[in-house]
Design a protein around this motif. Structure first.
Motif, short mmCIF file in Angstrom:
data_model
loop_
_atom_site.label_atom_id
_atom_site.label_comp_id
_atom_site.label_asym_id
_atom_site.label_seq_id
_atom_site.Cartn_x
_atom_site.Cartn_y
_atom_site.Cartn_z
N VAL A 35 94.37 0.84 1.72
CA VAL A 35 93.63 1.66 2.62
C VAL A 35 94.32 2.05 3.75
O VAL A 35 94.59 3.14 4.44
CB VAL A 35 92.21 1.22 2.89
CG1 VAL A 35 91.39 1.99 3.72
CG2 VAL A 35 91.41 1.09 1.50
N SER A 36 94.80 0.78 4.45
CA SER A 36 95.46 0.83 5.61
C SER A 36 96.60 1.77 5.43
O SER A 36 96.95 2.80 6.65
CB SER A 36 95.80 -0.49 6.24
OG SER A 36 96.84 -1.22 5.45
N GLN A 37 97.28 1.61 4.70
CA GLN A 37 98.82 2.48 4.25
C GLN A 37 98.40 3.76 4.11
O GLN A 37 99.03 4.86 4.70
CB GLN A 37 99.60 1.75 3.17
CG GLN A 37 100.99 2.41 3.13
CD GLN A 37 101.95 1.52 4.08
OE1 GLN A 37 101.91 0.40 4.35
NE2 GLN A 37 102.30 2.68 5.08
N GLY A 38 97.38 4.02 3.51
CA GLY A 38 96.93 5.78 3.14
C GLY A 38 96.35 6.22 4.49
O GLY A 38 96.87 7.38 4.70
N LEU A 39 95.65 5.34 5.35
CA LEU A 39 95.39 6.10 6.69
C LEU A 39 96.59 6.13 7.53
O LEU A 39 96.56 7.09 8.31
CB LEU A 39 94.12 5.20 7.32
CG LEU A 39 92.81 5.13 6.64
CD1 LEU A 39 91.83 4.06 7.32
CD2 LEU A 39 92.19 6.70 7.13
N ALA A 40 97.51 5.16 7.55
CA ALA A 40 98.72 5.36 8.42
C ALA A 40 99.52 6.47 8.20
O ALA A 40 99.98 7.34 8.88
CB ALA A 40 99.45 4.39 8.18
N GLU A 41 99.59 6.81 6.74
CA GLU A 41 100.31 7.98 6.36
C GLU A 41 99.60 9.28 6.47
O GLU A 41 100.22 10.31 6.99
CB GLU A 41 100.34 7.97 4.63
CG GLU A 41 101.15 8.91 4.14
CD GLU A 41 102.73 8.79 4.30
OE1 GLU A 41 103.63 9.52 3.90
OE2 GLU A 41 103.21 7.53 4.75
N LEU A 42 98.18 9.27 6.46
CA LEU A 42 97.64 10.55 6.69
C LEU A 42 97.73 10.73 8.43
O LEU A 42 97.78 12.05 8.96
CB LEU A 42 96.02 10.51 6.40
CG LEU A 42 95.88 10.09 4.96
CD1 LEU A 42 94.26 10.02 4.91
CD2 LEU A 42 96.30 11.44 4.27
N LYS A 43 97.63 9.54 9.10
CA LYS A 43 97.51 9.89 10.69
C LYS A 43 98.79 10.17 11.10
O LYS A 43 98.93 11.09 12.25
CB LYS A 43 97.30 8.32 11.21
CG LYS A 43 97.11 8.17 12.78
CD LYS A 43 95.78 9.00 13.23
CE LYS A 43 95.77 8.68 14.58
NZ LYS A 43 94.11 9.09 14.95
N ASN A 44 99.91 9.83 10.61
CA ASN A 44 101.18 10.44 11.03
C ASN A 44 101.73 11.60 10.39
O ASN A 44 102.69 12.01 10.99
CB ASN A 44 102.28 9.15 10.48
CG ASN A 44 102.28 7.95 11.15
OD1 ASN A 44 101.79 7.77 12.37
ND2 ASN A 44 102.37 6.74 10.36
N ALA A 45 101.01 12.05 9.47
CA ALA A 45 101.38 13.41 9.08
C ALA A 45 101.06 14.73 10.09
O ALA A 45 100.06 14.35 11.07
CB ALA A 45 100.70 13.58 7.71
#
Length: 269
Positions: free
Chosen positions: A122-132
């Protein structure tokens, strides 16, 4: 109970929204890490770790892994998202075959490992979305998909629900509810696509991702329900008065966020 739910919501919602949409970088990761570690505390109890010290150790392990994932995020993104896809594919099988296959994951060690598979991506997914590009809008998008699916499923299931979706796991959920939730999310996605003047290809792609996100969010909900049923509890904890625990609020998102991020990552690659 209703008053308690409203008070808790009025306190929690502004905090969550500010954390998701106003924070960036390491502070954002720290905020998400706090939520995940609270979920880890609950999961440890759900898995059967009753001793406070053992639960603290499990939370410390999760926090350490979150830190390492943040430091190495540029290297491990595809691996973490791939693990999430594989886990949630397996979760579909486990939910559909419960309780027949529950003996395969009923040990304490197995449930603790499954907790990592649920929480860490979940944290990795949110980080990936946030940085996009349009990161905050992407986070908003996956949340709207999940929430609209829940709303559509509730009213559709209430009005038309007859065929049980997974009676051994959650007797109240029906296939008619699934179809209602899916219909509402597809309608919202289509309206957004038209308003933003997307091409036909972009609209079809967005609709496809919405379908995947909705179905996997349902699996996330059912998966937590399966583990709670096995443990003989109704809520993951009472950390959020009137709402149960953190896991009870984010169960659908634990599945939808990493899979949504994986879909976008594959498109961009």
């Amino acid at each position: 109970m209703l008053k308690q739910r409203i008070i808790t919501a009025l306190i929690i919602i502004p905090i969550v929204w500010c954390g998701l949409f106003l924070l960036d970088g390491s502070i954002f990761a720290l905020f998400i890490g706090l939520v995940i570690t609270l979920g880890a505390w609950e999961w440890a109890g759900l898995a059967g770790l009753n001793a406070c010290l053992l639960r603290v150790i499990y939370v410390a392990i999760v926090a350490t892994l979150l830190f390492l994932m943040h430091v190495l995020s540029n290297i491990i993104v595809p691996w973490i998202l791939c693990i999430a896809v594989l886990w949630w594919a397996l979760a579909i099988f486990l939910v559909l075959t419960y309780p027949r296959t529950s003996n395969y994951w009923s040990s304490l060690a197995t449930k603790l490992v499954i907790g990592l598979l649920i929480l860490l991506p979940v944290s990795q997914g949110l980080a990936e979305l946030k940085n996009a590009p349009l990161g905050n809008w992407l986070i908003m998008a996956v949340m709207v998909l999940v929430w609209s699916a829940d709303i559509g499923a509730y009213f559709s299931g209430l009005a038309f629900g007859k065929r049980k979706l997974a009676p051994a796991v959650s007797p109240s959920k029906s296939w008619e509810g699934v179809y209602g939730g899916l219909a509402l999310t597809l309608l919202i996605t289509l309206i957004v696509g038209i308003m933003r003047d997307w091409s036909l290809k972009e609209i079809l792609l967005a609709l496809s991702i919405a379908v995947v996100a909705v179905f996997i969010s349902i699996v996330g909900d059912l998966t937590e329900s399966m583990f709670k049923r096995q443990a003989g509890i109704k809520d993951s904890s009472n950390l959020l008065p009137g709402h149960g625990g953190v896991l009870d609020r984010i169960d659908s998102l634990t599945a939808a966020i990493p899979i949504f991020a994986a879909c976008l990552w594959m498109i961009a690659s």
